[in-house]
Design an enzyme around this catalytic site. Structure first.
Site, mmCIF file in Angstrom:
data_model
loop_
_atom_site.group_PDB
_atom_site.id
_atom_site.type_symbol
_atom_site.label_atom_id
_atom_site.label_comp_id
_atom_site.label_asym_id
_atom_site.label_seq_id
_atom_site.Cartn_x
_atom_site.Cartn_y
_atom_site.Cartn_z
ATOM 1 N N ARG A 240 -4.471 -6.796 -0.552
ATOM 2 C CA ARG A 240 -3.861 -8.114 -0.705
ATOM 3 C C ARG A 240 -4.675 -8.939 -1.702
ATOM 4 N NH1 ARG A 240 0.132 -6.404 0.695
ATOM 5 N NH2 ARG A 240 1.509 -6.971 2.423
ATOM 6 N N GLU A 269 1.883 -14.123 -6.485
ATOM 7 C CA GLU A 269 2.714 -13.126 -7.176
ATOM 8 C C GLU A 269 4.111 -13.680 -7.405
ATOM 9 O OE1 GLU A 269 2.507 -9.564 -4.793
ATOM 10 O OE2 GLU A 269 0.344 -9.482 -4.956
ATOM 11 N N HIS A 288 2.441 -4.952 -7.923
ATOM 12 C CA HIS A 288 2.530 -4.762 -6.468
ATOM 13 C C HIS A 288 3.471 -3.598 -6.128
ATOM 14 C CE1 HIS A 288 2.165 -6.849 -2.307
ATOM 15 N NE2 HIS A 288 2.220 -5.532 -2.192
HETATM 16 C C1 DGY Z 1 2.737 -3.450 2.046
HETATM 17 O O1 DGY Z 1 3.599 -2.721 2.535
HETATM 18 O O2 DGY Z 1 2.196 -4.359 2.680
HETATM 19 C C2 DGY Z 1 2.302 -3.189 0.645
HETATM 20 O O3 DGY Z 1 1.692 -4.284 0.087
HETATM 21 C C3 DGY Z 1 3.418 -2.731 -0.205
HETATM 22 O O4 DGY Z 1 2.931 -2.217 -1.407
#
Ligand code: DGY
Length: 323
Positions: A240, A269, A288
């Site tokens: 994250r 983002e 992402h």
């Molecule tokens: C999630 O599933 O939390 C991821 O960030 C996706 O890439």
């Protein structure tokens, strides 16, 4: 009997929608992504099920407004966008999608690492901009071998462990730090060694982050930490964005306090082409896409629906957080 109502903050695969339509009265947000808080608040007022995504902030206020809500099923492994504690108090089930995205995310971490070490994206930019003028020289476009380098894995959960398996085949030395060390057996099997957080950041050539975003990990990677890292160290983040203090990272890259970064996630983002991170040649930016393979995304949809089906009927989702 009237069908239960389910709201989706954006669309899913056709097979998933078909499946949902058989059982529920569904509504899918089709406008700007992410849906605005005001709109979401209105849309979930009467629903029993909500399918959301990491960009949808499901806070206390929103939960209070959804009087009939039984389940929040997020199409992600991460759930830091949901107020889990409050959902628990309100006896709302929360489901997420771990396991199925483990390989894809570990693969992306490896891709970012190799890309930085071997300057693949940088080379691509050199060619596309017509700047490939030097051929095969002893010092031209030289990268760095992964062999013999120390990979520091921060968080040896499912994704961190899978990354260790991948890295082993590159003959890397692998150290890790987690809240709790894993069993000696698992350490042996993975070929990893537990170290303190301090050792992880000072000894690693590459550090890859695999912990959730929590109060404890928020902005944990900041200038204080960057200054302790090797000057050549590369930071990989597929977890994250908020785990890194981005402003400090930009300063650290500018002042060459660290060697580079491979990022899939950001504080806010999406980022655009004017973002300061885009100006560094030693930084690889992915939009992402940790879990974004067609196979994985399909499995995530399957789990999202299963979690929803269970939770809407008062049962624990297959992958459940909180209540
Ligand atoms: C999630 O599933 O939390 C991821 O960030 C996706 O890439």
């Amino acid at each position: 009997m009237e069908k239960k109502q389910v709201f989706l903050t954006r669309t899913l695969h056709n097979f998933a929608l078909k499946e949902l339509k058989k059982r529920y009265k569904i509504e899918i947000h089709s406008g700007k992504i992410p849906i605005s808080k005001t709109k979401l608040q209105v849309k979930i007022q009467n629903v029993e099920g909500l399918i959301c995504f990491p960009y949808d902030k499901i806070d206390r206020n929103l939960i209070d407004n959804a009087k009939n809500l039984k389940v929040i099923s997020t199409y992600s492994v991460g759930f830091d966008h949901i107020d889990i504690e409050y959902a628990k108090i309100k006896k709302i089930r929360v489901g997420h999608t771990p396991e199925v995205l483990t390989n894809a995310t570990a693969d992306l971490a490896i891709s970012l690492m190799l890309d930085i070490l071997r300057r693949v994206s940088e080379g691509d930019r050199i060619i596309r901009s017509g700047k490939w003028l030097k051929i095969y020289g002893a010092y031209d476009y030289v990268g760095t071998d992964p062999q013999g380098k120390t990979l520091g894995i921060f968080g040896l959960g499912r994704i961190g462990s899978t990354l260790a398996k991948r890295a082993k085949s590159f003959d890397m030395k692998i150290i890790y730090h987690s809240r709790n060390p894993v069993s000696k057996n698992k350490e042996k099997k993975l070929g990893v060694k537990y170290v303190s957080f301090k050792k992880l950041i000072t000894q690693s050539d590459i550090i890859s982050i695999h912990v959730p975003h929590t109060k404890e990990t928020n902005q944990l990677f900041n200038m204080k930490i960057f200054k302790k890292m090797k000057k050549t160290a590369i930071l990989i983040n597929t977890a994250r964005g908020k785990i890194i203090n981005e402003k400090d990272l930009i300063i650290a890259l500018n002042k060459k306090i660290i060697g580079g970064a491979g990022l899939d996630v950001y504080e806010l983002e999406p980022i655009n082409k004017k973002h300061p991170l885009t100006k560094f040649e030693n930084v690889i930016l992915a939009p992402h896409v940790g879990s974004s393979t067609k196979e994985t995304r399909k499995k995530m949809a399957e789990i999202t629906i299963k979690n929803l089906n269970l939770g809407i009927n008062g049962k624990k989702p297959i992958y459940s957080v909180g209540y």
